[in-house]
Scaffold this motif. Structure first.
Motif, PDB file in Angstrom:
ATOM      1  N   ALA A  44       0.847  -1.194   0.000  1.00 38.85           N
ATOM      2  CA  ALA A  44       0.000   0.000   0.000  1.00 38.85           C
ATOM      3  C   ALA A  44       0.880   1.241   0.000  1.00 38.85           C
ATOM      4  O   ALA A  44       1.608   1.498   0.962  1.00 38.85           O
ATOM      5  N   PRO A  98       1.308   5.598  -1.259  1.00 40.42           N
ATOM      6  CA  PRO A  98       0.555   6.806  -1.612  1.00 40.42           C
ATOM      7  C   PRO A  98       0.500   7.002  -3.140  1.00 40.42           C
ATOM      8  O   PRO A  98       1.433   6.592  -3.835  1.00 40.42           O
ATOM      9  N   ARG A  99      -0.599   7.602  -3.620  1.00 41.36           N
ATOM     10  CA  ARG A  99      -1.764   7.949  -2.831  1.00 41.36           C
ATOM     11  C   ARG A  99      -2.606   6.710  -2.610  1.00 41.36           C
ATOM     12  O   ARG A  99      -2.755   5.905  -3.524  1.00 41.36           O
ATOM     13  N   HIS A 100      -3.151   6.547  -1.420  1.00 49.72           N
ATOM     14  CA  HIS A 100      -3.806   5.298  -1.055  1.00 49.72           C
ATOM     15  C   HIS A 100      -5.221   5.231  -1.636  1.00 49.72           C
ATOM     16  O   HIS A 100      -6.084   6.019  -1.253  1.00 49.72           O
ATOM     17  N   VAL A 145      -8.292   0.092   0.972  1.00 47.51           N
ATOM     18  CA  VAL A 145      -8.773   0.052   2.360  1.00 47.51           C
ATOM     19  C   VAL A 145     -10.021  -0.821   2.448  1.00 47.51           C
ATOM     20  O   VAL A 145     -10.141  -1.666   3.349  1.00 47.51           O
ATOM     21  N   THR A 147       0.631  -6.035   5.741  1.00 46.00           N
ATOM     22  CA  THR A 147       0.725  -4.891   4.832  1.00 46.00           C
ATOM     23  C   THR A 147       2.096  -4.239   4.887  1.00 46.00           C
ATOM     24  O   THR A 147       2.628  -3.982   5.972  1.00 46.00           O
ATOM     25  N   ALA A 190       3.531  -0.755   4.006  1.00 45.48           N
ATOM     26  CA  ALA A 190       3.013   0.584   3.738  1.00 45.48           C
ATOM     27  C   ALA A 190       4.096   1.620   3.986  1.00 45.48           C
ATOM     28  O   ALA A 190       5.129   1.331   4.602  1.00 45.48           O
ATOM     29  N   ALA A 229      -0.339   5.216   7.896  1.00 43.74           N
ATOM     30  CA  ALA A 229      -1.047   5.136   6.618  1.00 43.74           C
ATOM     31  C   ALA A 229      -2.502   4.727   6.851  1.00 43.74           C
ATOM     32  O   ALA A 229      -2.816   4.057   7.844  1.00 43.74           O
ATOM     33  N   VAL A 234      -4.228   2.444   5.704  1.00 45.74           N
ATOM     34  CA  VAL A 234      -4.445   1.002   5.743  1.00 45.74           C
ATOM     35  C   VAL A 234      -4.110   0.398   7.099  1.00 45.74           C
ATOM     36  O   VAL A 234      -4.384  -0.786   7.337  1.00 45.74           O
TER      37      VAL A 234
END
Length: 284
Positions: free
Chosen positions: A190, A192-194, A199, A214, A216, A221, A223
């Motif tokens: 995961a 950016p941009r998320h 999610v 995850t 990230a 973040a 998530v």
């Protein structure tokens, strides 16, 4: 490791520890993320400079300091100066924008090395991924290439890796199919941009009984709230498009940890090499 490198890493670790256990708003998580990325510089920044760095308002920085238990930002900065090195990070003002991007990635990798000083979370992730048959690997948009790279190598040692790199309504169908086939964990990259659907997909996977691991860009973040185990690796933001050396390296570290829990991993690799040689697959 030289003194300067150690100082940067320990400063980032101390900041991370300072933020843990606090319920932060999305804006406050953004400030925290920016502070971790610039750990060596933060004790010397004014509230206005920190606000500019994080892309938020100055009052947001003040509210952030109060949320951490300080009377205001000056009190937070005094605390950081007490526990930080006596001098700011090396001046890189003379570097051009490309050199600055490289320096930022080097700092991200140093921070990742500090995080990996405790190998327990990665080892746990490796066990979870190795045990899941099949193993779904999710990455959408900017993270799709990370998910693809992990899946490519993982398929050489894991018997059933399923790449999930396309969003839309079919994504939930593929998660359902993995669960029906016996999956127990899902790995997500995961960045950016998320995307909102990442999610949503992770929340759906957890409801379906999967353990979500995850990778990230930050423990703050979006998530994080739908992940059972989140492994952070910062991205570089100095260029028009983010640079992701640290998340890529963390993915390779996860592969190593997964191999440690797959007893036939080495045999599978040797079998692949033998077949590749017989087919003349690679140019020597």
């Amino acid at each position: 490791m030289d003194r300067g490198t150690g100082a940067v890493e320990s400063s980032a670790a101390r900041l991370q520890a300072l933020f843990e256990g606090h319920r932060l708003t999305p804006t406050q998580r953004r400030i925290a993320h920016s502070m971790v990325r610039r750990a060596a510089d933060v004790p010397f920044l004014s509230s206005v400079e920190l606000a500019e760095l994080a892309g938020v308002s100055q009052p947001s920085v003040t509210r952030f300091a109060v949320a951490l238990g300080f009377d205001g930002y000056p009190a937070l900065r005094r605390h950081l100066r007490e526990v930080a090195p006596a001098e700011p990070a090396a001046d890189t003002a003379s570097y051009n924008e490309y050199q600055q991007a490289v320096e930022a990635e080097i700092e991200n990798l140093r921070h990742l090395a500090e995080v990996l000083a405790d190998p327990a979370p990665v080892a746990r992730a490796g066990r979870l991924l190795a045990a899941s048959r099949p193993l779904p690997v999710l990455g959408l948009r900017a993270a799709a290439s990370q998910a693809y790279g992990f899946s490519y190598f993982a398929a050489k040692v894991h018997p059933d890796v399923r790449l999930l790199h396309e969003g839309g309504t079919v994504l939930h169908d593929r998660i359902d199919a993995a669960v029906r086939a016996g999956a127990t964990a899902l790995l997500c990259f995961a960045l950016p941009r998320h995307p909102r659907e990442v999610v949503d997909a992770l929340a759906y996977a957890k409801e379906a009984g999967l353990t979500v691991v995850t990778v990230a860009d930050s423990v703050f973040a979006p998530v994080a709230k739908v992940s059972d185990l989140l492994l952070p690796a910062a991205v570089g933001t100095g260029l028009a498009f983010d640079t992701v050396c640290a998340p890529m390296l963390l993915g390779r570290v996860l592969l190593e940890a997964m191999c440690d829990d797959l007893p036939d991993a080495q045999a599978r690799l040797e079998e692949f090499d033998a077949r590749a040689a017989a087919r003349g697959l690679f140019v020597e």
